[in-house]
Design an enzyme around this catalytic site. Structure first.
Site, mmCIF file in Angstrom:
data_model
loop_
_atom_site.group_PDB
_atom_site.id
_atom_site.type_symbol
_atom_site.label_atom_id
_atom_site.label_comp_id
_atom_site.label_asym_id
_atom_site.label_seq_id
_atom_site.Cartn_x
_atom_site.Cartn_y
_atom_site.Cartn_z
ATOM 1 N N ASP A 113 0.850 -1.185 0.000
ATOM 2 C CA ASP A 113 0.000 0.000 0.000
ATOM 3 C C ASP A 113 0.887 1.237 0.000
ATOM 4 O O ASP A 113 1.742 1.400 0.879
ATOM 5 C CB ASP A 113 -0.908 -0.004 1.229
ATOM 6 C CG ASP A 113 -2.079 0.955 1.090
ATOM 7 O OD1 ASP A 113 -2.335 1.419 -0.035
ATOM 8 O OD2 ASP A 113 -2.750 1.225 2.103
ATOM 9 N N HIS A 169 -4.056 14.052 0.325
ATOM 10 C CA HIS A 169 -4.284 13.212 1.503
ATOM 11 C C HIS A 169 -3.108 13.306 2.473
ATOM 12 O O HIS A 169 -3.304 13.492 3.686
ATOM 13 C CB HIS A 169 -4.494 11.765 1.074
ATOM 14 C CG HIS A 169 -4.581 10.800 2.225
ATOM 15 N ND1 HIS A 169 -5.612 10.835 3.142
ATOM 16 C CD2 HIS A 169 -3.752 9.791 2.618
ATOM 17 C CE1 HIS A 169 -5.435 9.878 4.051
ATOM 18 N NE2 HIS A 169 -4.306 9.246 3.757
ATOM 19 N N GLU A 213 -10.991 4.039 3.505
ATOM 20 C CA GLU A 213 -10.027 4.784 2.707
ATOM 21 C C GLU A 213 -10.296 4.481 1.234
ATOM 22 O O GLU A 213 -10.274 3.327 0.814
ATOM 23 C CB GLU A 213 -8.586 4.425 3.069
ATOM 24 C CG GLU A 213 -8.195 4.906 4.464
ATOM 25 C CD GLU A 213 -6.682 4.896 4.684
ATOM 26 O OE1 GLU A 213 -5.964 5.489 3.854
ATOM 27 O OE2 GLU A 213 -6.231 4.289 5.658
ATOM 28 N N GLU A 238 -9.354 4.065 -2.328
ATOM 29 C CA GLU A 238 -8.110 3.789 -3.036
ATOM 30 C C GLU A 238 -8.386 3.072 -4.357
ATOM 31 O O GLU A 238 -9.490 2.591 -4.610
ATOM 32 C CB GLU A 238 -7.175 2.912 -2.183
ATOM 33 C CG GLU A 238 -6.877 3.488 -0.806
ATOM 34 C CD GLU A 238 -5.703 2.808 -0.114
ATOM 35 O OE1 GLU A 238 -4.914 2.133 -0.808
ATOM 36 O OE2 GLU A 238 -5.579 2.957 1.119
ATOM 37 N N ASP A 250 -9.453 0.420 1.882
ATOM 38 C CA ASP A 250 -8.467 0.001 2.878
ATOM 39 C C ASP A 250 -9.010 0.375 4.263
ATOM 40 O O ASP A 250 -8.673 1.423 4.809
ATOM 41 C CB ASP A 250 -7.129 0.684 2.606
ATOM 42 C CG ASP A 250 -6.047 0.239 3.565
ATOM 43 O OD1 ASP A 250 -6.134 -0.897 4.067
ATOM 44 O OD2 ASP A 250 -5.107 1.015 3.799
ATOM 45 N N ARG A 278 -8.467 3.637 13.275
ATOM 46 C CA ARG A 278 -7.633 4.803 13.535
ATOM 47 C C ARG A 278 -7.097 4.855 14.968
ATOM 48 O O ARG A 278 -5.966 5.316 15.196
ATOM 49 C CB ARG A 278 -8.417 6.084 13.236
ATOM 50 C CG ARG A 278 -8.859 6.239 11.787
ATOM 51 C CD ARG A 278 -7.689 6.282 10.836
ATOM 52 N NE ARG A 278 -8.123 6.637 9.476
ATOM 53 C CZ ARG A 278 -7.333 6.610 8.419
ATOM 54 N NH1 ARG A 278 -6.070 6.226 8.550
ATOM 55 N NH2 ARG A 278 -7.789 6.937 7.227
ATOM 56 N N GLN A 328 -4.360 2.329 15.105
ATOM 57 C CA GLN A 328 -3.243 2.820 14.299
ATOM 58 C C GLN A 328 -2.433 3.875 15.050
ATOM 59 O O GLN A 328 -1.186 3.861 15.017
ATOM 60 C CB GLN A 328 -3.783 3.413 12.993
ATOM 61 C CG GLN A 328 -2.717 3.920 12.038
ATOM 62 C CD GLN A 328 -3.323 4.478 10.755
ATOM 63 O OE1 GLN A 328 -4.537 4.459 10.559
ATOM 64 N NE2 GLN A 328 -2.484 4.980 9.873
ATOM 65 N N LYS A 351 -4.575 -2.100 10.002
ATOM 66 C CA LYS A 351 -4.878 -2.189 8.580
ATOM 67 C C LYS A 351 -5.093 -3.622 8.097
ATOM 68 O O LYS A 351 -5.627 -3.830 7.008
ATOM 69 C CB LYS A 351 -3.723 -1.590 7.771
ATOM 70 C CG LYS A 351 -3.436 -0.136 8.055
ATOM 71 C CD LYS A 351 -4.346 0.763 7.274
ATOM 72 C CE LYS A 351 -3.876 2.203 7.336
ATOM 73 N NZ LYS A 351 -4.635 3.081 6.433
ATOM 74 N N THR A 399 -9.296 -5.675 3.800
ATOM 75 C CA THR A 399 -9.107 -4.746 2.694
ATOM 76 C C THR A 399 -10.005 -5.236 1.565
ATOM 77 O O THR A 399 -9.857 -6.368 1.103
ATOM 78 C CB THR A 399 -7.641 -4.719 2.226
ATOM 79 O OG1 THR A 399 -6.795 -4.364 3.324
ATOM 80 C CG2 THR A 399 -7.459 -3.724 1.090
ATOM 81 N N GLU A 422 -10.283 12.556 7.329
ATOM 82 C CA GLU A 422 -10.179 13.886 6.735
ATOM 83 C C GLU A 422 -11.519 14.612 6.731
ATOM 84 O O GLU A 422 -11.590 15.805 7.028
ATOM 85 C CB GLU A 422 -9.663 13.773 5.303
ATOM 86 C CG GLU A 422 -8.259 13.220 5.178
ATOM 87 C CD GLU A 422 -7.946 12.831 3.748
ATOM 88 O OE1 GLU A 422 -7.486 13.706 2.999
ATOM 89 O OE2 GLU A 422 -8.192 11.665 3.376
#
Length: 437
Positions: free
Chosen positions: A140, A147, A215, A217, A250, A254, A257, A270, A274, A383
């Site tokens: 990844d 971002h 996320e 992607e 993904d 948080r 993380q 993570k 996925t 975000e």
């Protein structure tokens, strides 16, 4: 625009110009026993490529026939670009509509064989989709400047938003291939170790994730024979190693993380799930939608990351919707585009292999979250909610900062052509409750 004798809605993601690759099981398949098999999507249908090759000997390239009978795309991926291109062209010829005079199909071998048509065409709504390939390794990257800037600003302030290396190389980490799942697979809220709430609150605790995020992607499957260990892939040869593109969610924990990522980066936050879309869109189908990539001149990358013909990215409109348990339809929260990527797929390949790392058919390389300028283009709830300080409006009085149990996340993407679109289909997953701790 290519037109098929199989009826295709102009708004479909899957016109004859696309023909994305996938692996499916038919609803009722006495000949195959319901085993996974390779197909391409065309409108509301799946074309069973193995059945087509068996029913029309010589219609598809000999070099590809054995690979098309496999239960995954890996053998086809390994053949390389000339075989992929020839097979796609042969399929388009068999499925293309009547010629300019309107009196016969370009190739009537399939069109005029009703029994074979029935064996080859399956309604997409009736089939079960599988992971398109056995994924050996998954990497990844962190390729969207917007971002990276947003996240860096949240945690380090605007003056130190980008780390010193970010403009010099495609930053990435090795993910967990075993937990990559196909669209529609439920995603269980992870349990993980999180930091104490504040000073004096003791040590960390094991608890269900409270800050579950998506996320937005994209990812590219590696193809071709791969490169020998110790031999890098040059930037100008990198496109030959790209089989096709999928959408990716993904999923990210948080709070887990935040506690675990120092000093070696993402790990269990993570690796629990996925999600990728089931249809792999070829680079040939996407070629008409290439546009100039964002400039890289301040600073310029090292020469091994600079292609001779200039850098391009794909003009793919992207969206994310969230449907809570009380909602009849998903609410769109993000509208972004792949053209915002600062680092290209080709640069990812060149950097991944520069030290001699060997890529193999079926390896998966992801972009990282794709965000653009402006709040609507942010590709994650981290975000959109600005680290949980703002509510994200889903309509009807429903708001989110992070995902709740029962939320279903939908990702979509397409390129718009003249009277047709080339799309990816759904990349979706619903959040289910965590295990008891």
């Amino acid at each position: 625009m290519d037109v098929s004798w199989v009826e295709v809605d102009p708004a479909s993601d899957f016109p004859l110009n696309n023909l994305p690759w996938g692996v499916f099981s038919p609803a009722a398949a006495p000949a195959s026993g319901g085993a996974p098999r390779i197909g391409v999507a065309l409108g509301d249908w799946v074309v069973d490529v193995a059945a087509l090759a068996a029913g029309l000997p010589g219609a598809l390239p000999d070099v590809a026939v054995a690979a098309l009978g496999a239960p995954t795309l890996n053998p086809l991926m390994a053949l390389g670009q000339p075989a992929w291109r020839a097979t796609r062209a042969a399929l388009q010829a068999l499925l293309r509509s009547r010629d300019a005079a309107g009196d016969k199909p370009v190739n009537d071998a399939l069109h005029d064989n009703a029994a074979l048509r029935d064996a080859v065409l399956h309604r997409r709504s009736d089939v079960t989709m599988h992971l398109p390939a056995t994924i050996g390794d998954y990497t990844d990257f962190y390729s969207s400047r917007a971002h990276a800037t947003n996240v860096g600003t949240m945690f380090r302030g605007p003056d130190n938003a980008l780390m010193p290396n970010w403009l010099h190389l495609p930053v990435g980490y090795h993910g967990r291939a075993s937990s990559v799942v196909v669209s529609g697979t439920p995603v269980r809220r992870p349990v993980g170790q999180v930091a104490p709430a504040g000073e004096g609150d003791g040590g960390p605790s094991l608890q269900p994730c409270r800050l579950l995020d998506f996320e937005l992607e994209a990812a590219v499957f590696v193809g071709g024979p791969g490169n020998p260990l110790g031999e890098p892939i040059a930037i100008d040869d990198a496109s030959d190693a790209l089989f096709g593109v999928v959408l990716m969610n993904d999923w990210s924990a948080r709070d887990v993380q935040k506690w675990e990522y120092v000093p070696l980066g993402p790990f269990t936050a993570k690796s629990f799930a996925t999600t990728i879309s089931p249809w792999v869109v070829s680079l040939d189908a996407l070629a008409p939608f290439r546009v100039t990539a964002p400039p890289q001149d301040d600073p310029s990358p090292l020469p091994y990351l600079v292609p001779a013909g200039g850098r391009t990215v794909l003009d793919v409109s992207l969206s994310v919707g969230i449907r809570g348990e009380s909602m009849a339809a998903p609410a769109t929260v993000t509208e972004s585009n792949m053209r915002h990527l600062y680092w290209t797929f080709e640069q990812q390949v060149a950097h991944h292999t520069v030290t001699g790392c060997n890529l193999r058919p079926g390896d998966l390389l992801a972009t990282g979250t794709i965000s653009g300028e402006g709040q609507r283009a942010r590709g994650s709830l981290l975000e959109l909610s600005w680290k949980g300080t703002k509510e994200v409006d889903l309509g009807g009085g429903v708001t989110r900062k992070f995902l709740r149990d029962g939320d279903e996340v939908f990702m979509g993407g397409y390129c718009q052509g003249d009277g047709y679109r080339v799309g990816f289909g759904d990349c979706r997953g619903v959040v289910t409750p965590a295990r008891k701790v």
